[in-house]
Design a protein around this motif. Structure first.
Motif, PDB file in Angstrom:
ATOM      1  N   THR A 438       0.830  -1.209   0.000  1.00 20.76           N
ATOM      2  CA  THR A 438       0.000   0.000   0.000  1.00 20.76           C
ATOM      3  C   THR A 438       0.865   1.259   0.000  1.00 20.76           C
ATOM      4  N   LEU A 439       1.955   1.220   0.749  1.00 17.50           N
ATOM      5  CA  LEU A 439       2.842   2.386   0.814  1.00 17.50           C
ATOM      6  C   LEU A 439       3.484   2.653  -0.547  1.00 17.50           C
ATOM      7  N   VAL A 440       3.877   1.591  -1.245  1.00 17.28           N
ATOM      8  CA  VAL A 440       4.458   1.754  -2.584  1.00 17.28           C
ATOM      9  C   VAL A 440       3.413   2.289  -3.546  1.00 17.28           C
ATOM     10  N   ARG A 441       2.170   1.800  -3.426  1.00 19.53           N
ATOM     11  CA  ARG A 441       1.094   2.272  -4.294  1.00 19.53           C
ATOM     12  C   ARG A 441       0.866   3.776  -4.105  1.00 19.53           C
ATOM     13  N   MET A 442       0.921   4.243  -2.886  1.00 22.13           N
ATOM     14  CA  MET A 442       0.736   5.673  -2.625  1.00 22.13           C
ATOM     15  C   MET A 442       1.880   6.487  -3.223  1.00 22.13           C
ATOM     16  N   ARG A 443       3.096   5.950  -3.163  1.00 25.68           N
ATOM     17  CA  ARG A 443       4.217   6.635  -3.791  1.00 25.68           C
ATOM     18  C   ARG A 443       4.024   6.713  -5.301  1.00 25.68           C
ATOM     19  N   VAL A 516     -14.883 -15.957   6.971  1.00 24.79           N
ATOM     20  CA  VAL A 516     -14.116 -15.407   8.084  1.00 24.79           C
ATOM     21  C   VAL A 516     -12.961 -14.598   7.500  1.00 24.79           C
ATOM     22  N   GLY A 517     -12.586 -13.526   8.177  1.00 25.80           N
ATOM     23  CA  GLY A 517     -11.549 -12.645   7.661  1.00 25.80           C
ATOM     24  C   GLY A 517     -10.145 -13.085   8.015  1.00 25.80           C
ATOM     25  N   LEU A 518      -9.228 -12.862   7.066  1.00 27.07           N
ATOM     26  CA  LEU A 518      -7.790 -13.012   7.307  1.00 27.07           C
ATOM     27  C   LEU A 518      -7.206 -11.600   7.279  1.00 27.07           C
ATOM     28  N   TYR A 519      -6.438 -11.226   8.303  1.00 26.33           N
ATOM     29  CA  TYR A 519      -6.016  -9.837   8.440  1.00 26.33           C
ATOM     30  C   TYR A 519      -4.512  -9.713   8.655  1.00 26.33           C
ATOM     31  N   GLN A 520      -3.960  -8.668   8.035  1.00 28.75           N
ATOM     32  CA  GLN A 520      -2.593  -8.234   8.314  1.00 28.75           C
ATOM     33  C   GLN A 520      -2.700  -6.789   8.806  1.00 28.75           C
ATOM     34  N   VAL A 521      -2.588  -6.601  10.115  1.00 27.40           N
ATOM     35  CA  VAL A 521      -2.768  -5.273  10.721  1.00 27.40           C
ATOM     36  C   VAL A 521      -1.377  -4.720  11.046  1.00 27.40           C
ATOM     37  N   MET A 522      -0.982  -3.675  10.308  1.00 24.19           N
ATOM     38  CA  MET A 522       0.381  -3.144  10.406  1.00 24.19           C
ATOM     39  C   MET A 522       0.374  -1.681  10.859  1.00 24.19           C
ATOM     40  N   PRO A 523       0.650  -1.420  12.137  1.00 21.51           N
ATOM     41  CA  PRO A 523       0.840  -0.027  12.580  1.00 21.51           C
ATOM     42  C   PRO A 523       2.116   0.541  11.951  1.00 21.51           C
ATOM     43  N   ILE A 524       2.114   1.824  11.690  1.00 22.85           N
ATOM     44  CA  ILE A 524       3.297   2.474  11.117  1.00 22.85           C
ATOM     45  C   ILE A 524       4.200   2.900  12.263  1.00 22.85           C
ATOM     46  N   SER A 525       5.201   2.079  12.520  1.00 26.12           N
ATOM     47  CA  SER A 525       6.146   2.350  13.617  1.00 26.12           C
ATOM     48  C   SER A 525       7.180   3.376  13.175  1.00 26.12           C
ATOM     49  N   ASP A 526       8.010   3.794  14.119  1.00 27.98           N
ATOM     50  CA  ASP A 526       9.052   4.763  13.802  1.00 27.98           C
ATOM     51  C   ASP A 526      10.019   4.209  12.758  1.00 27.98           C
ATOM     52  N   GLU A 527      10.366   2.948  12.860  1.00 24.90           N
ATOM     53  CA  GLU A 527      11.307   2.351  11.915  1.00 24.90           C
ATOM     54  C   GLU A 527      10.692   2.258  10.522  1.00 24.90           C
ATOM     55  N   ILE A 528       9.387   1.914  10.451  1.00 24.79           N
ATOM     56  CA  ILE A 528       8.718   1.863   9.139  1.00 24.79           C
ATOM     57  C   ILE A 528       8.628   3.271   8.553  1.00 24.79           C
ATOM     58  N   GLN A 529       8.411   4.268   9.394  1.00 22.96           N
ATOM     59  CA  GLN A 529       8.408   5.653   8.914  1.00 22.96           C
ATOM     60  C   GLN A 529       9.746   6.012   8.282  1.00 22.96           C
ATOM     61  N   ARG A 530      10.840   5.577   8.917  1.00 24.72           N
ATOM     62  CA  ARG A 530      12.167   5.879   8.370  1.00 24.72           C
ATOM     63  C   ARG A 530      12.364   5.183   7.010  1.00 24.72           C
ATOM     64  N   ILE A 531      11.850   3.972   6.877  1.00 29.47           N
ATOM     65  CA  ILE A 531      11.939   3.272   5.584  1.00 29.47           C
ATOM     66  C   ILE A 531      11.159   4.028   4.515  1.00 29.47           C
ATOM     67  N   ILE A 532       9.990   4.556   4.903  1.00 27.88           N
ATOM     68  CA  ILE A 532       9.174   5.326   3.959  1.00 27.88           C
ATOM     69  C   ILE A 532       9.912   6.595   3.539  1.00 27.88           C
ATOM     70  N   LEU A 533      10.520   7.280   4.498  1.00 28.60           N
ATOM     71  CA  LEU A 533      11.187   8.547   4.210  1.00 28.60           C
ATOM     72  C   LEU A 533      12.400   8.360   3.292  1.00 28.60           C
ATOM     73  N   ARG A 534      13.057   7.216   3.398  1.00 24.91           N
ATOM     74  CA  ARG A 534      14.178   6.996   2.487  1.00 24.91           C
ATOM     75  C   ARG A 534      13.729   6.264   1.213  1.00 24.91           C
ATOM     76  N   ASP A 535      12.401   6.236   1.018  1.00 24.54           N
ATOM     77  CA  ASP A 535      11.802   5.676  -0.202  1.00 24.54           C
ATOM     78  C   ASP A 535      12.149   4.193  -0.374  1.00 24.54           C
TER      79      ASP A 535
END
Length: 577
Positions: A438-443, A516-535
């Motif tokens: 999803t993060l790549v799609r937004m980029r 029944v649902g199968l879920y991947q629930v991913m909070p955006i942690s500080d480390e994931i934020q840093r990965i996003i910021l460096r693309d």
């Protein structure tokens, strides 16, 4: 119901017809037996050949071989014939019904006709008189021929009536009538058999808890399928001749242009299914090679169960999601393919947040669930009410929580992100395979990494797997290596849990009931934020999420297998390895 008249034998019982003489000459039937059967047929005013088969004096297969040999005519297996591909209109249906005939084709000035009794000269005379063509006989087994004649000569109205049944009560279901200018068009297509057929399909779909109805025309066939528990099932195959009238009827009550058949159209209708039950339907038409395919989506709020426990969230996933929705601002994204339950998940969150002191506004296309206390807006792009326009209006009305049905373009995404950055909680959906993608799609949509990292607080990806029927599921002994290949860890195989497989009973659909649902629930942690910021890539985010203990969709599905809620085959089918 088609009935056959007696017209293939003389009225005087003293002389056997050609069919009887051929059987006696071949030694397959005694003279006395043949005469006795002939007299019975005359007394009952039934056909001699029918009396022969019913009495067991000779089998249909033996009779066909004898007739083929005696009259030097080719033998055909009617099981290899597709009734939809048989020629129409070459011979009057009444003649085919009376003499049990099936027209297979035409060659120059002669008809190729299947019969079980080539000795019947009267039928040949009738064919020549009616069609002005000669006859070439082909021999077929009587019982198979009889069934195919009934199918081939029945009218579309008779076939539909057989599908609907005599016990089906017909009543007008339309709650929201078509506009006045559609009255003339409606009268042209308001044939009772078609209306009854459509009404039965809609009621059956609601009764069977289907989510969609598919009406699909092909060159020689017409197919109706329901999507039940996420799986398409063929329900019936009405005559292809009704495709135009059925499409027109649906278009009229859905307020579409009945004359437009070259372009896709969208519409909606509201029908009364029971005295106290009115259901909305969303209708979509699509021109295909052989007519308009129509898909009807059932929007039944009564079938929606809002609640994290009912949806199948595990305790840790539920806690992560509840923590995110309790925050005053930020963006929560739910991702997955069409039909994966994203809207229900969003409304479960809204239902939890819906309190007298909170201003909630939603923009959807269309609104599928009615939730009192929430300001719901239907997107209407023809009128200029787009997601972007609705969001701009929301921000001028002092919202606390905004729900956007889907982020489709950069403009909508920009406004949603700005709202999330300026003190609003924004919930929306995207179509991606998992949470990291999803993060790549937004980029790729053109959103700057800083805006993504500073606004998105949680992403949940989901799928729906069919739930095993609790009444008929049985223990399934799966080889250990197969479990390891599916994704189980060696430690998972030491427990006392059991895997189950579907069986099927009267209470379910092929061993499954509900989903029944199968879920991947991913909070955006500080480390994931840093990965996003460096693309960083989706793989980088996925690896970090795994280090933080976030299960992917496959692991979530395997957990449901351990709990006995679904089968391993179902999880492998709906999740990525």
């Amino acid at each position: 119901m088609v009935t056959f008249e007696n017209s293939s034998f003389p009225t005087t019982p003293s002389t056997l017809p050609g069919l009887g003489r051929a059987l006696v000459a071949s030694g397959k039937l005694a003279q006395s037996t043949a005469e006795d059967l002939f007299r019975k047929a005359a007394a009952r005013r039934s056909s001699f050949i029918g009396e022969l088969i019913d009495s067991g004096a000779v089998s249909a297969a033996d009779l066909a071989h004898i007739m083929s040999t005696s009259f030097a005519a080719p033998l055909i297996d009617l099981n290899a014939i597709d009734p939809q591909r048989l020629p129409k209109g070459l011979l009057d249906n009444k003649i085919c019904q009376d003499y049990r005939l099936l027209v297979l084709g035409k060659r120059q000035n002669r008809l190729i006709v299947a019969t079980a009794d080539p000795s019947d000269t009267k039928s040949a005379d009738q064919i020549k008189f009616s069609s002005k063509l000669g006859v070439d006989w082909v021999i077929a087994e009587y019982d198979k021929l009889l069934k195919l004649v009934i199918v081939n000569t029945a009218t579309a109205a008779e076939t539909i009536s057989n599908i609907v049944g005599d016990d089906f009560e017909f009543d007008d279901m339309v709650v929201d009538p078509p506009p006045a200018n559609a009255v003339t068009a409606a009268s042209e297509v308001d044939d009772a058999p078609v209306v009854k057929f459509l009404q039965k399909m809609l009621i059956d779909a609601c009764t069977m808890h289907a989510s969609d109805l598919h009406f699909e025309p092909y060159e020689f066939t017409y197919r109706v399928r329901f999507r039940i528990d996420g799986e398409l099932r063929e329900i019936t195959s009405p005559p292809v001749a009704i495709k135009e009238k059925l499409a027109s009827r649906i278009k009229v009550i859905s307020k579409m242009d009945i004359s437009e058949k070259r372009l896709p159209q969208d519409g909606k209708m509201k029908l009364k299914i029971a005295n106290d039950r009115v259901i909305d339907f969303r209708v979509s038409t699509l021109p295909t090679l052989f007519g308009e395919k129509i898909v009807i989506r059932i929007l039944d709020p009564s079938s929606v169960r809002l609640g994290f426990d009912m949806l199948g969230y595990e305790a840790v996933e539920k806690d992560r999601l509840l923590h995110a929705v309790s925050r005053p601002y930020g963006m929560i994204l739910v991702t997955g393919p069409t039909g994966s339950g994203k809207t229900v998940s969003l409304y479960t969150c809204l239902n939890l947040l819906n309190k007298p002191g909170v201003n909630i506004s939603t923009a959807e296309d269309p609104c599928e669930i009615n939730l009192p206390g929430v300001n719901q807006v239907n997107i209407n792009e023809r009128a200029g009410l787009t997601f972007e326009a609705a969001l701009k209006s929301f921000l001028r009305q002092d919202p606390d929580i905004i729900m956007v049905g889907e982020i489709r373009d950069l403009d909508t995404a920009d406004i949603a992100i700005k709202a999330a950055q300026t003190g609003h909680l924004v919930l929306s959906t995207l179509h991606t395979n998992d949470a990291p993608a999803t993060l790549v799609r937004m980029r790729n949509m053109g959103i700057a990494p800083f805006n993504i990292a500073s606004s998105v607080i949680l992403i949940t990806a989901q799928r729906l797997a069919r739930r095993l029927c609790p009444h008929c599921k049985v223990v399934h002994n799966i080889p250990q290596q197969a479990l390891l290949d599916a994704g189980f860890k060696p430690d998972d195989l030491d427990g006392l849990w059991k895997a189950y497989r579907p069986v099927g009973c009267n209470a379910c659909n092929n061993g499954y009931k509900g989903r029944v649902g199968l879920y991947q629930v991913m909070p955006i942690s500080d480390e994931i934020q840093r990965i996003i910021l460096r693309d960083g890539s989706a793989s980088d985010v996925s690896d970090q999420a795994r280090r933080e203990g976030i299960r992917d969709l496959r692991e979530s599905g395997l957990q449901k297998v351990k709990q006995g809620l679904t089968s391993l085959e179902e999880v492998l089918a709906v999740s990525n390895a």
